[in-house]
Structure formats: C-alpha cells, structure tokens
Design an enzyme around this catalytic site. Structure first.
Site, mmCIF file in Angstrom:
data_model
loop_
_atom_site.group_PDB
_atom_site.id
_atom_site.type_symbol
_atom_site.label_atom_id
_atom_site.label_comp_id
_atom_site.label_asym_id
_atom_site.label_seq_id
_atom_site.Cartn_x
_atom_site.Cartn_y
_atom_site.Cartn_z
ATOM 1 N N ARG A 103 0.996 -0.918 -0.047
ATOM 2 C CA ARG A 103 -0.325 0.263 -0.193
ATOM 3 C C ARG A 103 0.888 1.232 0.209
ATOM 4 O O ARG A 103 2.006 1.292 0.959
ATOM 5 C CB ARG A 103 -1.145 -0.504 1.594
ATOM 6 N N GLN A 133 -9.985 -4.117 -3.220
ATOM 7 C CA GLN A 133 -11.092 -3.551 -2.478
ATOM 8 C C GLN A 133 -12.611 -3.321 -3.546
ATOM 9 O O GLN A 133 -13.432 -4.356 -3.175
ATOM 10 C CB GLN A 133 -11.346 -2.050 -2.715
ATOM 11 N N ASP A 221 -17.461 7.629 -1.278
ATOM 12 C CA ASP A 221 -15.886 6.983 -0.519
ATOM 13 C C ASP A 221 -15.794 8.991 0.404
ATOM 14 O O ASP A 221 -16.528 9.516 -0.144
ATOM 15 C CB ASP A 221 -14.862 6.292 -1.449
ATOM 16 N N CYS A 261 -16.462 1.469 0.561
ATOM 17 C CA CYS A 261 -15.396 0.923 1.751
ATOM 18 C C CYS A 261 -14.637 0.904 3.191
ATOM 19 O O CYS A 261 -13.830 -0.067 3.408
ATOM 20 C CB CYS A 261 -14.216 0.918 0.445
HETATM 21 N N1 NVA Z 1 -9.882 5.970 -1.663
HETATM 22 C C1 NVA Z 1 -9.766 6.175 -0.059
HETATM 23 C C2 NVA Z 1 -10.149 4.627 0.228
HETATM 24 C C3 NVA Z 1 -9.489 4.643 1.608
HETATM 25 C C4 NVA Z 1 -9.112 2.650 1.903
HETATM 26 C C5 NVA Z 1 -8.055 6.446 0.134
HETATM 27 O O1 NVA Z 1 -7.390 6.220 -0.729
HETATM 28 O O2 NVA Z 1 -7.672 7.179 1.309
HETATM 29 N N1 CP Z 2 -11.244 -0.391 2.717
HETATM 30 C C1 CP Z 2 -10.051 -0.221 3.475
HETATM 31 O O1 CP Z 2 -8.493 -0.547 2.425
HETATM 32 O O2 CP Z 2 -9.687 -0.266 4.200
HETATM 33 P P1 CP Z 2 -8.183 0.302 5.118
HETATM 34 O O3 CP Z 2 -7.974 1.567 4.630
HETATM 35 O O4 CP Z 2 -9.405 0.454 6.936
HETATM 36 O O5 CP Z 2 -7.322 -1.025 4.796
#
Ligand code: NVA
Ligand code: CP
Length: 302
Positions: A103, A133, A221, A261
């Site tokens: 990530r 996701q 989101d 999500c």
């Molecule tokens: N769009 C959000 C999704 C988190 C799972 C982010 O990137 O923070």
């Molecule tokens: N939806 C999702 O990826 O959640 P986290 O940021 O908690 O991993």
C-alpha cells in the site's frame, strides 16, 4: 494468468470470474470450519506506507487461514523509509517471501516493485487504484444481486482511486456506471479514456441526482483520501450536495444496495442513517475483503 495483481485491467473477465468462483469455495469452507491451507508454509510481506485497518487485518488473517504467514512492515521501520531503492528492496524480498502486498502512494512504485521482484505483487491501494477493494465489492454485489454485470451503478463523490477502480470494472464487466463528481474532481483522464476505448458504458455528470436515478448500486468514498488531509476544508466546500443520504437513496431503485469501502466520515459523504439503514451492505463488503483476497493470494501464490 498474470503474476501480479496491480490493476483490474491487467486481468481478463474470465480470470476474475475464476477468482470469484474460488472465493465462493473458500468462504464456504471457512464458514464450515473446514481446513483450506492452500498456502502452507508461505509468507506474504505486507508493506504499508499509508494507514490501514481492513487491508492489514484481512490480509494477515487470510494468510493465517491459508496456512501461511503475513509479515507486517510499516515503511518507517524498514530501509525503504530511509530511501533504499525499490529495485534493491524488491529483489531481496523476493529471496525471502512468496508474495508481497504493498500500500503506497504512486502506482508507478508498485509497478516498479513488481518488475524487480520475481514473486507475485498485490496492490493494496495506491493513489490511482484499489483493486482488491473493488473485487470484494463486486463479489458482494454478486452475493446480493445474483450477478454484477446486468446492473446500473452510481458513483457519487470524489474521482479517486476507488472511482478509477470502478471505471476499470465497468470496462471489464460491461455494466452501466454513472459517475457524479464536482467540477475539478473527475476521475483520472487516462483511466477514463482507456475504459471508453474498451467500450465501457460510463455516463459522467456533475448532478448526483441524475446519477442516482434508478440505480441498483450506490457507491461513495471519503472526500479527502489519504495524503489529501490538508485539503479537507476546501473539499468539504466543493463536495456539498455530493452526499449519499435518504433523498438520494429514494431516487435509486427501491431494491438498491449502498456501498462504501470504509473508513467513512459519517454525515459527510454518507449519512449515518444510510450506513445503518436497510440498503447498506457495507459490512458485507468489508468481510468480503478477507475471502476475495484469500482467493487472489491462492491464485497468485498457490
Ligand atoms: N480513497 C480512500 C480509500 C481508503 C480505503 C483513500 O485512498 O484514502
Ligand atoms: N477499505 C480499506 O482499504 O480500508 P483500510 O484503509 O482500513 O485498509
């Protein structure tokens, strides 16, 4: 089949449907308490350069249930955090582990990592995509609606990594996707253009009501994603009216499902009432991260 899981569009519809079929099998086995140790003795390194609750826990628990081990690495505690080049980290990790989940911020970094690591690499979210996701989300739609292809979907909010991932899904599965964002917050132009070339049925608008009318799946989101925290106040102004609330749900199909999500900012992009209401499948979505990712890992690393 592909070695890595970096973007939905790297995979064919048939391959993704095979992952869904394996998900059904693994989920049933887990619910019945039956062993399904398809990755016995294997290790997945999990590199996090951003925060996570669901992704970390579902990958780590998933590896354990598959008989393997999930190794949590926060960027600050590795040499990557001190600037070690990706090509060095990636090649060393490939000598110790059987797969890597990352990530991070840039999609290019994940692609570079995959190029140098000759083990499967899984995208656990970048600024551009969140493919695991959207796989869990599609699986949830299939569970609730029987299929994911003959439905109309509506995205209200930011044209972010989740919106881009839904655009890819629309291109692959052929469903209708309406997207409503404020001006200046459109999804990635390259992602949109490629989807259109692939024949995706996408309608783009700045009117959330128009997007929601008759839709079977409502999705949103946060307005400020990870890395955009400094823009929170500005975005709150720009996104006024782009909220999934009872009024928007009333415009959609009476049997619509509502997705998010998570994490959510309750009463910002979605009301508390809708999250807790009868149309919400949000916690099924969260659960399905576990099952779908187990199928992805078993497919790539098995
Ligand atoms: N769009 C959000 C999704 C988190 C799972 C982010 O990137 O923070
Ligand atoms: N939806 C999702 O990826 O959640 P986290 O940021 O908690 O991993």
């Amino acid at each position: 089949m592909q070695k890595d899981f970096l973007a939905l569009t790297d995979w064919s519809r048939e391959d993704l449907e095979q992952i869904f079929a394996l998900t059904v099998e693994l989920k049933a086995k887990q619910k019945r308490g039956e062993e399904h140790q398809l990755l016995k003795g294997k290790t997945l390194a999990m590199i996090f350069e951003k925060s996570s609750t669901r992704t970390r826990v579902s990958f780590e628990a998933g590896m354990f249930q598959l008989g393997g081990h999930g190794l949590f690495l926060s960027s600050g505690s590795t040499q990557m955090g001190r600037g070690e080049p990706i090509q060095d980290t990636a090649r060393c990790m490939a000598r110790y582990c059987d797969g890597v989940m990352i990530r991070t911020y840039s999609q290019q970094a994940v692609e570079d990592f995959a190029r140098y690591a000759d083990i499967p690499v899984i995208n656990g979210l970048t600024d551009l995509y969140h493919p695991c996701q959207v796989m869990a989300d599609l699986f949830t739609v299939i569970e609730h609606k029987g299929n994911c292809r003959e439905l109309s979907y509506c995205w209200i909010g930011d044209g972010n990594n989740m919106a881009n991932s839904w655009i890819n899904a629309a291109a692959i599965f052929g469903f209708e996707l309406r997207i409503a964002t404020p001006k200046g917050y459109q999804p990635d132009a390259t992602v949109m253009a490629r989807a259109e070339k692939m024949g995706a049925k996408i309608r783009y608008t700045h009117d959330p009501k128009e997007a929601a009318r008759g839709a079977m799946v409502l999705n949103t989101d946060v307005w400020a994603s990870m890395g955009q925290e400094a823009e929170q106040k500005e975005r709150e102004q720009a996104f006024k009216g782009f909220q999934i609330n009872a009024g928007i749900v009333a415009l959609a199909d009476p049997s619509c499902i509502v997705m998010h999500c998570l994490p959510a900012h309750r009463d910002e992009e979605i009301t508390n009432e809708v999250i807790e209401g009868p149309h919400s499948v949000i916690f099924d979505q969260a659960e399905n991260r576990l099952h779908v990712q187990k199928a992805i890992m078993a497919t790539l690393m098995g």
